[in-house]
Write an enzyme that holds these catalytic residues in place. Structure first.
Site, PDB file in Angstrom:
ATOM      1  N   GLY A  13       0.828  -1.219   0.000  1.00 12.09           N
ATOM      2  CA  GLY A  13       0.000   0.000   0.000  1.00 12.09           C
ATOM      3  C   GLY A  13       0.852   1.254   0.000  1.00 12.09           C
ATOM      4  O   GLY A  13       0.495   2.275   0.584  1.00 12.09           O
ATOM      5  N   THR A  41      -8.070  -1.400  12.717  1.00 14.89           N
ATOM      6  CA  THR A  41      -8.791  -0.126  12.666  1.00 14.89           C
ATOM      7  C   THR A  41      -9.853   0.009  13.751  1.00 14.89           C
ATOM      8  O   THR A  41     -10.412  -0.996  14.208  1.00 14.89           O
ATOM      9  CB  THR A  41      -9.490   0.003  11.286  1.00 14.89           C
ATOM     10  N   GLU A  57     -12.688   0.859  13.142  1.00 14.56           N
ATOM     11  CA  GLU A  57     -13.932   0.342  12.553  1.00 14.56           C
ATOM     12  C   GLU A  57     -14.307  -1.024  13.138  1.00 14.56           C
ATOM     13  O   GLU A  57     -15.453  -1.450  13.053  1.00 14.56           O
ATOM     14  CB  GLU A  57     -13.781   0.217  11.031  1.00 14.56           C
ATOM     15  N   TYR A  73     -16.277  -3.546   5.235  1.00 14.64           N
ATOM     16  CA  TYR A  73     -14.874  -3.209   5.496  1.00 14.64           C
ATOM     17  C   TYR A  73     -14.492  -3.609   6.916  1.00 14.64           C
ATOM     18  O   TYR A  73     -13.462  -4.257   7.143  1.00 14.64           O
ATOM     19  CB  TYR A  73     -14.664  -1.700   5.290  1.00 14.64           C
ATOM     20  N   LYS A  75     -11.730  -6.343   8.048  1.00 18.51           N
ATOM     21  CA  LYS A  75     -10.612  -5.988   8.927  1.00 18.51           C
ATOM     22  C   LYS A  75     -10.604  -6.846  10.193  1.00 18.51           C
ATOM     23  O   LYS A  75      -9.548  -7.116  10.761  1.00 18.51           O
ATOM     24  CB  LYS A  75     -10.686  -4.508   9.301  1.00 18.51           C
ATOM     25  N   ARG A  81      -4.406  12.732   2.486  1.00 17.38           N
ATOM     26  CA  ARG A  81      -5.604  11.896   2.620  1.00 17.38           C
ATOM     27  C   ARG A  81      -6.374  11.887   1.293  1.00 17.38           C
ATOM     28  O   ARG A  81      -6.466  12.924   0.605  1.00 17.38           O
ATOM     29  CB  ARG A  81      -6.475  12.511   3.725  1.00 17.38           C
TER      30      ARG A  81
END
Ligand code: NAP
Ligand code: G4F
Length: 343
Positions: free
Chosen positions: A9, A126, A128, A150, A154, A185
């Site tokens: 990434g 994360t 999340e 997502y 994760k 970002r």
């Protein structure tokens, strides 16, 4: 002897900042990127580090390709930052997200297990994961209840990281990072969408922008500080999981108000829900409109992180919070709008 770090990434926000940090620390940095019809090394170019990094074509979907890459690169440390990372997109592409963001982690861990289990591994977990969290603030022991494809992908990546640590004694750490932002970002994320739009409005290039849920709150920090925490996790004696956060949260509405404040404009909100608009107090111009298109099928209303374990064990602490962060980002976007050729 120079250490080698392999960052998946590398074209993303965190990949660029982590590469910059590791280069400064004297690492040989290798970045994994996936083949696209148009190369996208703009963030590495913005930081002026593209030529200092060895770039290797890798796709998280292809285990054989990852094994080959790990064999060739011979890294001491691997930072897995690659993911389909946009939550809204994950509702429309749940299978792709599951494959890249979830199973992709196993592909990489298998490459480590097969090629060299001595490689240290960082997984980008994360906030999340917490989703509709049962407690606030959230720490490493808070139960997970993800609210998006997502988040679920994760969650798999998080637990498979712990599983490979426990099963194969791999030095595998999971950083549970709360939202972190910067001038690098992606424009689709809400903070950057706001700073980019406010900058365009300032220069008369946009009349108003559309937004989703104004009242959700996130714990927003500065990406440059968070990538340092990633590196710190891999320098410990034992692998572990750590929350990185600011322990402050703010709403999307506050982000908009603060950014307009930075350019001396005040917003007056009118109506509610799907019809809400934000007007300039002095001129009455509409600058913000809610558009339900940006609402999510399931939302996380409130996240707040407790980073006390990272402070205690890593000596990691965030210094840049909401107001300063929005100022850094808006300033960068104002400069980009004033000098569009340079951006
Ligand atoms: P980002 O800017 O969206 O970068 C994601 C990176 O993953 C990009 O380089 C992207 O490449 C790459 N990628 C996507 N699919 C791939 C595939 N199939 N194979 C190889 N590479 C692929 O994300 P970020 O903000 O830097 O975040 C870094 C990591 O931290 C992500 O895993 C994210 O989920 C996680 N995270 C982020 C935050 C945050 O607030 N930023 C918080 C917690 C966790 P392309 O450029 O080709 O698309
Ligand atoms: O900026 P966002 O898209 O980030 P989100 O969904 O929190 O995810 C980011 O942070 C996670 C860490 O918690 C990372 F794991 C993930 O990879 C990513 O980096 O949205 C933030 C909030 C959401 O509640 C969203 O519904 O802002 C709300 N929002 C309101 N209007 C909007 C908009 N989000 C976006 N992207 N665009 C809007 O117009």
């Amino acid at each position: 002897m120079k250490k080698t770090a392999f960052i998946t990434g590398i074209t993303g926000q965190d990949g660029a900042y982590l590469a910059e940090l590791l280069l400064k620390k004297g690492y040989h940095v290798v970045g994994g990127f996936r083949r696209l019809s148009t190369l996208n090394f703009s963030r590495l170019d913005e930081l002026g580090i593209r030529e200092k990094i060895k770039l290797v074509e890798t796709d998280m979907l292809d285990a054989s390709n990852l094994i080959r890459a790990v064999q060739e690169v011979k890294p001491d440390e691997i930072y897995n930052l690659a993911a389909q990372s946009f939550v809204a997109h994950s509702f429309k592409n749940p299978i792709l997200t599951g494959n890249i963001t979830g199973l992709g982690v196993t592909n990489l861990l298998e490459a480590i297990r097969i090629v060299n289990p001595g490689i240290r591994f960082y997984q980008a977990s994360t906030s999340e994961l917490y989703g509709a969290a049962a407690e606030s603030p959230q720490n490493e022991n808070t139960p997970f209840k993800p609210r998006s494809p997502y988040g679920v992908a994760k969650l798999y990546g998080h637990w498979i990281t712990i599983n490979y640590r426990e099963s194969y004694d791999i030095f595998a750490c999971a950083g549970i990072l709360f939202n972190h932002e910067s001038p690098l970002r992606g424009l689709e994320f809400v903070t950057r969408k706001i700073t980019d739009s406010v900058a365009k409005i300032h220069y008369g290039k946009l009349k108003y922008f559309e937004i989703g849920n104004l009242d959700v709150k996130r714990d927003w920090g500065y990406a440059k500080e968070y990538v340092k925490g990633m590196w710190m996790m891999l320098q410990q004696e034992k692998p572990d999981n750590f929350v990185l956060a600011t322990n402050e949260n703010h709403s999307v509405r506050e982000w908009i108000e603060t950014c307009f404040n930075h350019i001396d404009r005040q917003i007056l909100w009118e109506d509610k829900g799907e019809n809400e608009i934000g007007r300039d107090v002095k001129t009455g111009e509409i600058l913000v409109k809610v558009n339900p298109e940006y609402f999510r099928p399931a939302e996380i209303h409130d996240l707040l992180g407790d980073y006390s374990k990272a402070k205690r064990e890593l000596d990691w602490e965030p210094h840049i919070k909401h107001r300063e962060l929005s100022e850094i980002m808006l300033k960068a976007d104002l400069e980009k709008q004033a000098n569009p050729k340079r951006s």
